[in-house]
Design an enzyme around this catalytic site. Structure first.
Site, PDB file in Angstrom:
ATOM      1  N   TYR A 114       9.376 -14.161 -13.041  1.00 13.94           N
ATOM      2  CA  TYR A 114       8.062 -14.343 -12.392  1.00 13.94           C
ATOM      3  C   TYR A 114       7.887 -15.780 -11.895  1.00 13.94           C
ATOM      4  O   TYR A 114       7.175 -16.003 -10.914  1.00 13.94           O
ATOM      5  CB  TYR A 114       6.926 -13.896 -13.312  1.00 13.94           C
ATOM      6  CG  TYR A 114       6.879 -12.378 -13.381  1.00 13.94           C
ATOM      7  CD1 TYR A 114       6.324 -11.637 -12.338  1.00 13.94           C
ATOM      8  CD2 TYR A 114       7.485 -11.687 -14.419  1.00 13.94           C
ATOM      9  CE1 TYR A 114       6.351 -10.252 -12.350  1.00 13.94           C
ATOM     10  CE2 TYR A 114       7.518 -10.300 -14.449  1.00 13.94           C
ATOM     11  CZ  TYR A 114       6.950  -9.590 -13.411  1.00 13.94           C
ATOM     12  OH  TYR A 114       6.995  -8.220 -13.414  1.00 13.94           O
TER      13      TYR A 114
ATOM     14  N   ARG B 242       9.352 -15.619  -8.615  1.00 14.43           N
ATOM     15  CA  ARG B 242       8.446 -14.925  -7.684  1.00 14.43           C
ATOM     16  C   ARG B 242       7.316 -15.873  -7.257  1.00 14.43           C
ATOM     17  O   ARG B 242       6.903 -15.892  -6.116  1.00 14.43           O
ATOM     18  CB  ARG B 242       7.834 -13.671  -8.299  1.00 14.43           C
ATOM     19  CG  ARG B 242       8.795 -12.617  -8.832  1.00 14.43           C
ATOM     20  CD  ARG B 242       9.364 -11.751  -7.719  1.00 14.43           C
ATOM     21  NE  ARG B 242      10.370 -12.449  -6.936  1.00 14.43           N
ATOM     22  CZ  ARG B 242      11.587 -12.813  -7.377  1.00 14.43           C
ATOM     23  NH1 ARG B 242      11.993 -12.538  -8.593  1.00 14.43           N
ATOM     24  NH2 ARG B 242      12.433 -13.457  -6.596  1.00 14.43           N
TER      25      ARG B 242
ATOM     26  N   HIS C  66      -2.749  -4.050  -9.600  1.00 11.06           N
ATOM     27  CA  HIS C  66      -1.583  -4.374 -10.427  1.00 11.06           C
ATOM     28  C   HIS C  66      -1.589  -5.814 -10.919  1.00 11.06           C
ATOM     29  O   HIS C  66      -0.570  -6.306 -11.376  1.00 11.06           O
ATOM     30  CB  HIS C  66      -0.293  -4.084  -9.648  1.00 11.06           C
ATOM     31  CG  HIS C  66      -0.060  -2.621  -9.428  1.00 11.06           C
ATOM     32  ND1 HIS C  66       0.881  -2.113  -8.571  1.00 11.06           N
ATOM     33  CD2 HIS C  66      -0.678  -1.540  -9.974  1.00 11.06           C
ATOM     34  CE1 HIS C  66       0.841  -0.785  -8.596  1.00 11.06           C
ATOM     35  NE2 HIS C  66      -0.099  -0.412  -9.420  1.00 11.06           N
TER      36      HIS C  66
HETATM   37  P1  OAD Z   1       7.375  -0.156  -1.970  1.00 15.03           P
HETATM   38  O1  OAD Z   1       8.418  -1.223  -1.865  1.00 15.03           O
HETATM   39  O2  OAD Z   1       7.650   1.023  -2.835  1.00 15.03           O
HETATM   40  O3  OAD Z   1       7.077   0.422  -0.518  1.00 15.03           O
HETATM   41  C1  OAD Z   1       6.824  -0.402   0.576  1.00 15.03           C
HETATM   42  C2  OAD Z   1       6.619   0.489   1.788  1.00 15.03           C
HETATM   43  O4  OAD Z   1       6.249  -0.341   2.876  1.00 15.03           O
HETATM   44  C3  OAD Z   1       7.845   1.284   2.219  1.00 15.03           C
HETATM   45  O5  OAD Z   1       7.485   2.644   2.401  1.00 15.03           O
HETATM   46  C4  OAD Z   1       8.256   0.644   3.554  1.00 15.03           C
HETATM   47  O6  OAD Z   1       8.706   1.608   4.483  1.00 15.03           O
HETATM   48  C5  OAD Z   1       6.942   0.072   4.031  1.00 15.03           C
HETATM   49  N1  OAD Z   1       7.060  -1.125   4.866  1.00 15.03           N
HETATM   50  C6  OAD Z   1       7.990  -2.101   4.827  1.00 15.03           C
HETATM   51  N2  OAD Z   1       7.703  -3.066   5.710  1.00 15.03           N
HETATM   52  C7  OAD Z   1       6.566  -2.691   6.350  1.00 15.03           C
HETATM   53  C8  OAD Z   1       5.751  -3.285   7.355  1.00 15.03           C
HETATM   54  N3  OAD Z   1       6.040  -4.448   7.912  1.00 15.03           N
HETATM   55  N4  OAD Z   1       4.629  -2.592   7.733  1.00 15.03           N
HETATM   56  C9  OAD Z   1       4.310  -1.403   7.184  1.00 15.03           C
HETATM   57  N5  OAD Z   1       5.047  -0.806   6.226  1.00 15.03           N
HETATM   58  C10 OAD Z   1       6.149  -1.453   5.807  1.00 15.03           C
HETATM   59  O7  OAD Z   1       6.021  -0.884  -2.368  1.00 15.03           O
HETATM   60  P2  OAD Z   1       4.676  -0.301  -3.024  1.00 15.03           P
HETATM   61  O8  OAD Z   1       4.393   1.079  -2.538  1.00 15.03           O
HETATM   62  O9  OAD Z   1       3.659  -1.341  -2.838  1.00 15.03           O
HETATM   63  O10 OAD Z   1       4.143  -2.258  -9.062  1.00 15.03           O
HETATM   64  O11 OAD Z   1       5.088  -0.240  -4.535  1.00 15.03           O
HETATM   65  C11 OAD Z   1       4.116   0.126  -5.473  1.00 15.03           C
HETATM   66  C12 OAD Z   1       4.325  -0.597  -6.766  1.00 15.03           C
HETATM   67  O12 OAD Z   1       5.647  -0.405  -7.250  1.00 15.03           O
HETATM   68  C13 OAD Z   1       4.202  -2.085  -6.695  1.00 15.03           C
HETATM   69  O13 OAD Z   1       2.886  -2.550  -6.719  1.00 15.03           O
HETATM   70  C14 OAD Z   1       4.940  -2.541  -7.902  1.00 15.03           C
HETATM   71  C15 OAD Z   1       6.141  -1.643  -7.798  1.00 15.03           C
HETATM   72  O14 OAD Z   1       6.773  -1.403  -8.956  1.00 15.03           O
HETATM   73  C16 OAD Z   1       4.103  -3.145 -10.062  1.00 15.03           C
HETATM   74  O15 OAD Z   1       4.646  -4.221 -10.052  1.00 15.03           O
HETATM   75  C17 OAD Z   1       3.282  -2.682 -11.198  1.00 15.03           C
END
Ligand code: OAD
Length: 241
Positions: free
Chosen positions: A61, A64, A114
């Protein structure tokens, strides 16, 4: 491109995920390899991982923090903050991101589902979570000034509950009077409970939109899908009538 019409009765609930910050230089989570910056997710984002090797988790972290501290909000964040400025209490943002970029862009009506990368709390006592931008040197685990327990990042890890008041705020907003529009942006729809917001919004009669670079796991639940990058799409998506 189809536009999302916002009239004076519309309440807009926005849910964002890692994709919104991608254009600011912050890596998304679900790469093809199932790793988060070269670590298995459980190792750095679960209570078990922290118990096993807290120094590794803090090093992760701290890295990060170092990576995120100089990142700036992009056009997608700025569009979302403009929506809040126009809609006031008819707007709510729920984010799964921990990078703080929505607040930096000016959003105040934000629920950080989160947690926050720049906030720390004690793993043992009840002191309030506090702002902490420290990048701890490798091998160290910071201790609480008040009880001597281990400090930990104020982040919701896998297997942990979200703050009940955060979920309550989202659910309450969904159930208020008026025309509900739910818009999810930049999220793979793989992590609950946020992945279920779309179904809750639909059950309440809401119109549901997804803006994402790729199809999401829960993509079939949305009325509309606009495929593209949030920084390109969001500034031209809404039409205020
Ligand atoms: P993900 O990494 O799972 O998904 C990101 C999504 O954004 C993907 O579907 C990509 O296609 C899309 N993407 C990438 N670049 C983009 C852009 N410029 N514009 C639009 N879309 C784009 O991330 P989250 O869904 O946020 O939790 O993941 C959910 C949670 O899983 C996170 O908050 C984290 C992780 O584990 C914790 O840390 C608790």
């Amino acid at each position: 491109m189809e536009t999302l019409r916002i009239d004076e009765r519309t309440r807009l609930l926005v849910l964002t995920g890692a994709g919104v910050s991608a254009e600011s230089g912050i890596a998304t989570f679900r790469g093809s390899d199932g790793l988060w910056e070269n670590h298995p997710i459980e190792q750095v984002a679960s209570p078990e991982g922290f118990r096993e090797d807290p120094a590794l988790v803090w090093h992760f972290y701290s890295q990060r923090r170092a990576g995120a501290k100089d990142c700036q909000p992009n056009a997608g964040h700025l569009a979302i903050s403009e929506w809040e400025r126009r809609l006031g209490d008819r707007f709510l943002l729920a984010t799964q991101n921990v990078d703080g970029l929505h607040r930096q862009a000016g959003n105040r009506r934000v629920v950080e589902l989160h947690g926050n990368l720049f906030t720390t709390r004690c793993a043992r006592c009840d002191r309030r979570p506090f702002e902490d931008r420290t990048e701890y040197p490798e091998g160290t685990v910071p201790r609480c000034d008040e009880c001597g327990g281990r400090l930990r990042p104020h982040i919701v890890w896998f297997g942990e509950m979200l703050e009940p008041e955060d979920l309550f705020r989202v659910e309450q907003f969904m159930s208020e009077e008026g025309r509900l529009v739910f818009l999810a942006v930049g999220t793979s729809g793989a992590v609950w409970p946020a992945a279920g917001f779309v179904d809750e919004a639909r059950e309440l009669g809401g119109e549901t939109w997804l803006v994402n670079a790729d199809p999401a796991e829960n993509g079939g639940s949305f009325h509309r899908f606009v495929r593209g990058k949030s920084g390109d799409v969001l500034p031209i998506l809404l039409e205020f009538t």
